[in-house]
Design an enzyme around this catalytic site. Sequence first.
Site, PDB file in Angstrom:
ATOM      1  CD1 TRP A 103      56.942  75.119  43.569  1.00 10.47           C
ATOM      2  CD2 TRP A 103      55.465  73.913  44.533  1.00 10.47           C
ATOM      3  NE1 TRP A 103      57.626  74.099  43.905  1.00 10.47           N
ATOM      4  CE2 TRP A 103      56.900  73.260  44.569  1.00 10.47           C
ATOM      5  CE3 TRP A 103      54.314  73.308  45.051  1.00 10.47           C
ATOM      6  CZ2 TRP A 103      56.875  71.926  44.919  1.00 10.47           C
ATOM      7  CZ3 TRP A 103      54.485  71.740  45.649  1.00 10.47           C
ATOM      8  CH2 TRP A 103      55.472  71.401  45.729  1.00 10.47           C
ATOM      9  NE  ARG A 104      54.580  71.078  35.984  1.00  8.24           N
ATOM     10  CZ  ARG A 104      55.750  70.479  35.658  1.00  8.24           C
ATOM     11  NH1 ARG A 104      56.860  71.178  35.714  1.00  8.24           N
ATOM     12  NH2 ARG A 104      56.077  69.250  35.335  1.00  8.24           N
ATOM     13  CB  ALA A 105      54.597  69.855  42.682  1.00  9.71           C
ATOM     14  CG  ASP A 106      60.523  70.892  42.567  1.00 11.39           C
ATOM     15  OD1 ASP A 106      59.745  71.915  43.120  1.00 11.39           O
ATOM     16  OD2 ASP A 106      61.447  70.134  43.292  1.00 11.39           O
ATOM     17  CD  GLU A 164      60.050  78.117  43.224  1.00 12.97           C
ATOM     18  OE1 GLU A 164      61.073  78.573  43.509  1.00 12.97           O
ATOM     19  OE2 GLU A 164      59.190  77.384  43.772  1.00 12.97           O
ATOM     20  CG  HIS A 165      59.254  74.425  39.315  1.00 14.13           C
ATOM     21  ND1 HIS A 165      58.891  74.208  40.680  1.00 14.13           N
ATOM     22  CD2 HIS A 165      60.527  74.889  39.393  1.00 14.13           C
ATOM     23  CE1 HIS A 165      60.050  74.142  41.598  1.00 14.13           C
ATOM     24  NE2 HIS A 165      60.892  74.804  40.522  1.00 14.13           N
ATOM     25  CD  GLU A 210      63.980  76.745  41.663  1.00 16.95           C
ATOM     26  OE1 GLU A 210      63.286  75.847  41.359  1.00 16.95           O
ATOM     27  OE2 GLU A 210      64.608  76.982  42.833  1.00 16.95           O
ATOM     28  CE1 TYR A 213      63.997  73.217  39.379  1.00 19.82           C
ATOM     29  CE2 TYR A 213      63.819  71.371  40.761  1.00 19.82           C
ATOM     30  CZ  TYR A 213      63.924  72.797  40.861  1.00 19.82           C
ATOM     31  OH  TYR A 213      64.292  73.295  41.841  1.00 19.82           O
TER      32      TYR A 213
END
Length: 424
Positions: free
Chosen positions: A271-274, A307-308, A329, A332
Amino acid sequence: ANWNMVFVGVEGAPNSHCGKNSQSSNSSRFLKKEKSQNKAAVRGMSSRIDYRPRYRPHSIHTTDSSEGPIISVEETPVIAEKPFLSISSEGKFTLNIPQLRTNVSGPSWQSKKTEEKEEDLVESVDFSKVYVTQPNDTADMINFQLALGLHIVLSPAIYSLEAPLKITHSRQVLLGLGMATLISANGNPCIIVADDLDGVRIAGVLLQAGPKSSPTLLQWGGGSYEGNSSNPGFLYDVFARVGGPDVNEVQAARMVEINSGHVIGDNLWLWRADHTVGGEVYGSKNPCETGMVVEGNDVTMYGLAVEHTLNDLTLWTGERGRCFFYQSEFPYDVDQSYGEKQFVSYRVGDDVKDHDAWALGVYHYFRDYPVNVTSGIHVPENLVERFRAPLSVFLNGQGSVDHVINGHGDRTFSPENQTAYYCS
């Protein structure tokens, strides 16, 4: 919502289908409860398998996740349960290392091979061969124990590592308890697995990026070892994050890099932080290019989430890769340059000849700009039929994804055009 239901080696699972409302005349034949591979292919990974389409390729568009496909794979091709600890009535601790199983369904403790004794299913290791870390242990202290050939149990703590933990012995276990967290403090990987090792098991760890850019948070091998099908390596419940709990910016080029062959992942979330403790992330802060890079051959993933990240989320160039369930995902906070660079969520290298995947899901919420992405998944065209029921999902925001895989599958861009599956 559950857009891609996948059952692998689950007794009593529902039959596979390619969507309740599919217009294909023979869609009920979709995979049935297909066997994942024939036994010769699992052992040697060399036999050819018939992957021809079981019906006319077509797309499904739905806003109801219950109408989507279900995939049931009758047998798990190769697996070993996660290592675990036990304590006797006398207070003696033991590290238990479950043995490799192939072409199986159901849990190992209900093995149909009733003639097998318990000790044949689990290797029990006395704690004289195990080092249990202390919360203030440094990388040097833990590496000293690893160099002796001891198994490592990481007690629950946050470990700031100035150097990577180096696994240098075959069949070595690194088992984290209580979500043991390893932070890259000096631009280093958190864990490195040396080349030419068989049977290594890493479980129950959270890998965290630091302020200096790391080439990767976990590096498995250097690229020269083909691995061992009868003694593969395993990653269980391994999670990685670039951002989240950090006030200041952190970074890593990649999160997990697998260069050796015959490595199996069971539940990874990268996970790359959103969002962080300071709020939502904007402008590509806490950069990470790619979550998962697979260069080794014969690598299998059961339950992979990425993600991201800011380039391709997953890049797979090794041969004979397999992925059972994938959730992702897009980032964003990117602009249209992301789409113009033709980034995708899941990319199989152009030269790859052999790859299989079941239920790959690519979600998008382009929050800040109307980003258009050509495709969620890109693979050599001759491999498209070996991707079972991939899908694209519009979550919210702006922009669109034109196709599910390569040029196939419908566009997702609004709540009315939320979910698209491609059945091949």
